[in-house]
Write a protein that holds these residues in place. Structure first.
Motif, PDB file in Angstrom:
ATOM      1  N   TYR A 147      24.027 -21.763  80.582  1.00 45.30           N
ATOM      2  CA  TYR A 147      23.163 -20.980  79.709  1.00 45.30           C
ATOM      3  C   TYR A 147      22.644 -19.749  80.463  1.00 45.30           C
ATOM      4  O   TYR A 147      22.550 -19.752  81.695  1.00 45.30           O
ATOM      5  CB  TYR A 147      21.961 -21.808  79.240  1.00 45.30           C
ATOM      6  CG  TYR A 147      22.320 -22.901  78.271  1.00 45.30           C
ATOM      7  CD1 TYR A 147      22.102 -22.758  76.911  1.00 45.30           C
ATOM      8  CD2 TYR A 147      22.887 -24.100  78.718  1.00 45.30           C
ATOM      9  CE1 TYR A 147      22.443 -23.760  76.006  1.00 45.30           C
ATOM     10  CE2 TYR A 147      23.231 -25.110  77.828  1.00 45.30           C
ATOM     11  CZ  TYR A 147      22.999 -24.929  76.476  1.00 45.30           C
ATOM     12  OH  TYR A 147      23.340 -25.919  75.595  1.00 45.30           O
ATOM     13  N   GLN A 148      22.305 -18.748  79.698  1.00 37.40           N
ATOM     14  CA  GLN A 148      21.636 -17.583  80.261  1.00 37.40           C
ATOM     15  C   GLN A 148      20.133 -17.778  80.067  1.00 37.40           C
ATOM     16  O   GLN A 148      19.682 -18.169  78.981  1.00 37.40           O
ATOM     17  CB  GLN A 148      22.096 -16.320  79.544  1.00 37.40           C
ATOM     18  CG  GLN A 148      21.725 -15.023  80.248  1.00 37.40           C
ATOM     19  CD  GLN A 148      22.398 -13.838  79.581  1.00 37.40           C
ATOM     20  OE1 GLN A 148      22.201 -13.586  78.394  1.00 37.40           O
ATOM     21  NE2 GLN A 148      23.208 -13.114  80.332  1.00 37.40           N
ATOM     22  N   LEU A 149      19.376 -17.558  81.125  1.00 34.44           N
ATOM     23  CA  LEU A 149      17.922 -17.705  81.067  1.00 34.44           C
ATOM     24  C   LEU A 149      17.274 -16.335  80.948  1.00 34.44           C
ATOM     25  O   LEU A 149      17.471 -15.469  81.809  1.00 34.44           O
ATOM     26  CB  LEU A 149      17.401 -18.419  82.324  1.00 34.44           C
ATOM     27  CG  LEU A 149      15.874 -18.486  82.483  1.00 34.44           C
ATOM     28  CD1 LEU A 149      15.257 -19.372  81.392  1.00 34.44           C
ATOM     29  CD2 LEU A 149      15.492 -19.006  83.870  1.00 34.44           C
ATOM     30  N   ASP A 150      16.535 -16.132  79.884  1.00 33.34           N
ATOM     31  CA  ASP A 150      15.757 -14.908  79.737  1.00 33.34           C
ATOM     32  C   ASP A 150      14.459 -15.099  80.513  1.00 33.34           C
ATOM     33  O   ASP A 150      13.597 -15.882  80.107  1.00 33.34           O
ATOM     34  CB  ASP A 150      15.468 -14.647  78.260  1.00 33.34           C
ATOM     35  CG  ASP A 150      14.846 -13.268  78.021  1.00 33.34           C
ATOM     36  OD1 ASP A 150      14.022 -12.855  78.864  1.00 33.34           O
ATOM     37  OD2 ASP A 150      15.186 -12.626  77.016  1.00 33.34           O
ATOM     38  N   THR A 151      14.324 -14.406  81.631  1.00 31.22           N
ATOM     39  CA  THR A 151      13.159 -14.608  82.489  1.00 31.22           C
ATOM     40  C   THR A 151      11.953 -13.793  82.037  1.00 31.22           C
ATOM     41  O   THR A 151      10.993 -13.619  82.793  1.00 31.22           O
ATOM     42  CB  THR A 151      13.495 -14.300  83.965  1.00 31.22           C
ATOM     43  OG1 THR A 151      14.076 -13.005  84.053  1.00 31.22           O
ATOM     44  CG2 THR A 151      14.451 -15.325  84.525  1.00 31.22           C
ATOM     45  N   LEU A 152      12.006 -13.306  80.805  1.00 30.73           N
ATOM     46  CA  LEU A 152      10.817 -12.733  80.181  1.00 30.73           C
ATOM     47  C   LEU A 152      10.112 -13.777  79.317  1.00 30.73           C
ATOM     48  O   LEU A 152       8.886 -13.854  79.311  1.00 30.73           O
ATOM     49  CB  LEU A 152      11.183 -11.521  79.317  1.00 30.73           C
ATOM     50  CG  LEU A 152      11.751 -10.302  80.064  1.00 30.73           C
ATOM     51  CD1 LEU A 152      12.098  -9.205  79.076  1.00 30.73           C
ATOM     52  CD2 LEU A 152      10.761  -9.794  81.098  1.00 30.73           C
ATOM     53  N   ASN A 153      10.911 -14.609  78.623  1.00 32.41           N
ATOM     54  CA  ASN A 153      10.288 -15.572  77.710  1.00 32.41           C
ATOM     55  C   ASN A 153      10.764 -17.013  77.886  1.00 32.41           C
ATOM     56  O   ASN A 153      10.288 -17.908  77.196  1.00 32.41           O
ATOM     57  CB  ASN A 153      10.526 -15.137  76.260  1.00 32.41           C
ATOM     58  CG  ASN A 153      12.008 -14.973  75.933  1.00 32.41           C
ATOM     59  OD1 ASN A 153      12.872 -15.646  76.502  1.00 32.41           O
ATOM     60  ND2 ASN A 153      12.320 -14.058  75.023  1.00 32.41           N
ATOM     61  N   GLY A 154      11.715 -17.250  78.785  1.00 30.18           N
ATOM     62  CA  GLY A 154      12.182 -18.613  79.036  1.00 30.18           C
ATOM     63  C   GLY A 154      13.227 -19.114  78.072  1.00 30.18           C
ATOM     64  O   GLY A 154      13.616 -20.286  78.130  1.00 30.18           O
ATOM     65  N   LYS A 155      13.733 -18.259  77.205  1.00 31.01           N
ATOM     66  CA  LYS A 155      14.728 -18.682  76.225  1.00 31.01           C
ATOM     67  C   LYS A 155      16.078 -18.923  76.898  1.00 31.01           C
ATOM     68  O   LYS A 155      16.504 -18.150  77.746  1.00 31.01           O
ATOM     69  CB  LYS A 155      14.883 -17.616  75.140  1.00 31.01           C
ATOM     70  CG  LYS A 155      15.880 -17.982  74.055  1.00 31.01           C
ATOM     71  CD  LYS A 155      15.994 -16.875  73.014  1.00 31.01           C
ATOM     72  CE  LYS A 155      17.031 -17.223  71.959  1.00 31.01           C
ATOM     73  NZ  LYS A 155      17.187 -16.148  70.961  1.00 31.01           N
ATOM     74  N   LEU A 156      16.771 -19.993  76.482  1.00 34.58           N
ATOM     75  CA  LEU A 156      18.103 -20.315  76.974  1.00 34.58           C
ATOM     76  C   LEU A 156      19.133 -19.994  75.898  1.00 34.58           C
ATOM     77  O   LEU A 156      18.993 -20.409  74.746  1.00 34.58           O
ATOM     78  CB  LEU A 156      18.203 -21.794  77.346  1.00 34.58           C
ATOM     79  CG  LEU A 156      17.392 -22.263  78.557  1.00 34.58           C
ATOM     80  CD1 LEU A 156      17.511 -23.767  78.719  1.00 34.58           C
ATOM     81  CD2 LEU A 156      17.848 -21.558  79.827  1.00 34.58           C
ATOM     82  N   THR A 157      20.178 -19.258  76.288  1.00 33.91           N
ATOM     83  CA  THR A 157      21.258 -18.905  75.376  1.00 33.91           C
ATOM     84  C   THR A 157      22.572 -19.419  75.954  1.00 33.91           C
ATOM     85  O   THR A 157      22.919 -19.085  77.093  1.00 33.91           O
ATOM     86  CB  THR A 157      21.353 -17.388  75.170  1.00 33.91           C
ATOM     87  OG1 THR A 157      20.095 -16.902  74.685  1.00 33.91           O
ATOM     88  CG2 THR A 157      22.452 -17.033  74.175  1.00 33.91           C
TER      89      THR A 157
END
Length: 374
Positions: free
Chosen positions: A42-52
């Protein structure tokens, strides 16, 4: 002046956004179904913690523990774990541009039930710990990421005093020292932290030392180990005792300076402590408890390396085996094996406390997580 401030703010946000788009979360699992996606990325958005979700791999049996090469190109896994008369280490190539995770090859792990893999900072050596019969193995790594044939294998027969769980050695992890010149092997079955010098220039890099091990308390069950960013202290989580032992570290030598429970004092049995990591700023230590607790114990670290418990955080699942902190130190990702869920927490850098964010990921028997900025 206002224009300059706005420019700096925009630059900061752009930098954060770029950082957030290059951080990946790798998940392993206990899964014998070859059609299942037993490794997921998964890709981790390190602004909001969302996993894609980015990609996954099938046809892999029980990739229970993973590690990522220093350059981020390759994933190495313990495979065929908990499989009688079997056990392998496998390699995969990760391509974030093409969103692919491609199997490269595998080699016998040198023992049954491999549970932990580490890569030397040079990217040229793979070390794995085999739990069931207690051994450590070393494989050279080729330039194309493939694992070469076994270079060294050491097996141990000694155990400790617990009549059921410590009849023989059970090496549970293999951790390089901060300079990558020593290798430490917490041995749950023998109540020892074994140690070798690691000489990357040799064809057989594990070299015996005068101090071949450090004894832990009896029935401690040493499991995982980590070093402080300042390289002066080491921390070992003890599964059976539900405790952490703190050591002063220098040139391959450990000297114990503290032992502290990972659980509330009112608990007297049923400990299943598992994983341990320190925040990049060196101010806080996190440790997972499975069994009755299913939480993360949070400790502050003082200037002398000593720990003070400051609280607990539920993992919102059952049996949190492995967790990881991202390189910015802003997020912690925990895996819960028995409930099959992955939870993202945002870390308060001042207090060390954790807050659940983002969306939970469901993954059957998820057992391991690694995070890498690529």
């Amino acid at each position: 002046m206002k224009l300059k401030i706005n420019f700096l703010a925009i630059t900061f946000l752009v930098t954060l956004n770029l950082f957030s788009q290059n951080t990946y979360v790798f998940l392993g699992s206990y899964n014998k179904d070859k059609n299942a996606e037993s490794i997921q990325v998964y890709q981790l958005d390190t602004l909001n913690g969302k996993l894609t979700k980015v990609t996954s791999a099938k046809n892999v049996i029980n990739p229970s523990y993973l590690t990522i090469s220093p350059n981020g190109k390759y994933v190495y896994a313990c495979t065929e774990t908990k499989t009688p008369n079997d056990g392998n280490v496998s390699s995969f190539e990760f391509n974030p541009q093409n969103k692919t995770l491609t199997f490269l090859n595998k080699q016998r792990s040198g023992g049954e039930n491999p549970v932990y893999v580490s890569v030397h900072k040079s990217g040229k050596w793979l070390v794995n710990a085999n739990y069931t019969e207690g051994s450590v193995s070393v494989h050279p790594l080729l330039e194309n990421g493939k694992i070469d044939s076994l270079a060294q294998n050491f097996q141990y027969a000694d155990g400790s005093i617990h009549k059921e769980r410590q009849t023989r050695s059970h090496v549970h992890s293999a951790v390089f020292s901060p300079q990558n010149d020593y290798l430490f092997l917490p041995d749950l079955g023998a109540d020892k932290i074994r140690c070798y010098r690691f000489d990357e220039t040799l064809k057989q890099p594990l070299v015996e030392t005068k101090n071949q091990f450090t004894k832990t308390d009896l029935q401690a069950g040493p499991r995982h180990f980590t070093f402080h960013p300042n390289q002066k202290f080491g921390y070992c989580i003890e599964e059976m005792a539900g405790a952490i032992s703190v050591y002063q570290y220098e040139n391959g030598t450990l000297k114990k300076i503290q032992r502290i429970n990972t659980h509330p004092d009112k608990m007297t049995e049923g400990f299943e402590s598992s994983d341990i990591h320190i925040s990049p700023d060196g101010k806080f230590l996190y440790a997972t408890n499975r069994g009755k607790e299913n939480n993360i114990a949070i400790f502050s670290i003082d200037e002398n390396g000593l720990l003070k418990n400051i609280g607990y955080q539920s993992t919102f699942g059952k049996h949190p085996r492995v967790f990881a902190l991202d390189e910015s130190g802003r997020f912690l990702v925990a895996t819960n094996v028995n409930s099959g869920n992955v939870v993202v927490f945002k870390r308060n850098e001042k207090t060390g406390k954790l807050k659940k964010v983002g969306t939970e990921i469901k993954m059957e028997n998820v057992s391991c997580v690694q995070i890498k900025r690529i």
